[in-house]
Motif scaffolding. Structure first.
Motif, PDB file in Angstrom:
ATOM      1  N   ASP A 142       1.741   3.981  -2.765  1.00  0.00           N
ATOM      2  CA  ASP A 142       1.039   3.052  -3.658  1.00  0.00           C
ATOM      3  C   ASP A 142       1.609   3.133  -5.072  1.00  0.00           C
ATOM      4  O   ASP A 142       1.826   2.110  -5.725  1.00  0.00           O
TER       5      ASP A 142
ATOM      6  N   GLU B 154       0.208   8.204   1.322  1.00  0.00           N
ATOM      7  CA  GLU B 154      -0.233   6.837   1.002  1.00  0.00           C
ATOM      8  C   GLU B 154      -0.313   6.637  -0.502  1.00  0.00           C
ATOM      9  O   GLU B 154       0.112   5.601  -1.016  1.00  0.00           O
ATOM     10  N   ALA B 155      -0.851   7.625  -1.205  1.00  0.00           N
ATOM     11  CA  ALA B 155      -0.955   7.531  -2.665  1.00  0.00           C
ATOM     12  C   ALA B 155       0.435   7.457  -3.299  1.00  0.00           C
ATOM     13  O   ALA B 155       0.649   6.700  -4.252  1.00  0.00           O
TER      14      ALA B 155
ATOM     15  N   THR C  40      -0.385  10.756   5.527  1.00  0.00           N
ATOM     16  CA  THR C  40      -1.470  11.523   4.932  1.00  0.00           C
ATOM     17  C   THR C  40      -1.970  10.759   3.710  1.00  0.00           C
ATOM     18  O   THR C  40      -1.298   9.834   3.220  1.00  0.00           O
ATOM     19  N   ALA C  41      -3.116  11.146   3.208  1.00  0.00           N
ATOM     20  CA  ALA C  41      -3.659  10.499   2.012  1.00  0.00           C
ATOM     21  C   ALA C  41      -2.690  10.661   0.836  1.00  0.00           C
ATOM     22  O   ALA C  41      -2.505   9.740   0.032  1.00  0.00           O
ATOM     23  N   GLU C  42      -2.057  11.833   0.758  1.00  0.00           N
ATOM     24  CA  GLU C  42      -1.095  12.086  -0.319  1.00  0.00           C
ATOM     25  C   GLU C  42       0.119  11.161  -0.190  1.00  0.00           C
ATOM     26  O   GLU C  42       0.603  10.620  -1.190  1.00  0.00           O
TER      27      GLU C  42
END
Length: 75
Positions: A49, A45-46, A41-43
């Motif tokens: 990172d 991936e963040a 999910t975008a969360e």
């Protein structure tokens, strides 16, 4: 599409979704369009990172912090 490939797709329709996804990944890899095994999910991936950025900065847990986490979980 060849008859054999059509038969394979017909047979695959009766498989559980997870097996269909596995077969799809193999086909995609063979055609040069490889898909990741896990879709983040975008969360997520963040979060990765940020973790990588912390590692690059050398921001790691101290030995005491690690011991405290282990103790919290009875390890």
């Amino acid at each position: 599409m060849t008859k054999l490939l059509e038969q394979a797709f017909k047979a695959a329709r009766n498989l559980p979704p997870a097996m269909q996804d596995d077969m799809a990944r193999v086909i995609m890899a063979m055609t040069g369009n490889e898909l990741p095994v896990v879709q983040l999910t975008a969360e997520e991936e963040a979060s990765f990172d940020e973790s990588l950025a912390q590692a690059e900065r050398g921001d790691f847990a101290t030995d005491d912090e690690v011991r405290a986490i282990w103790a919290k979980h009875g390890l």
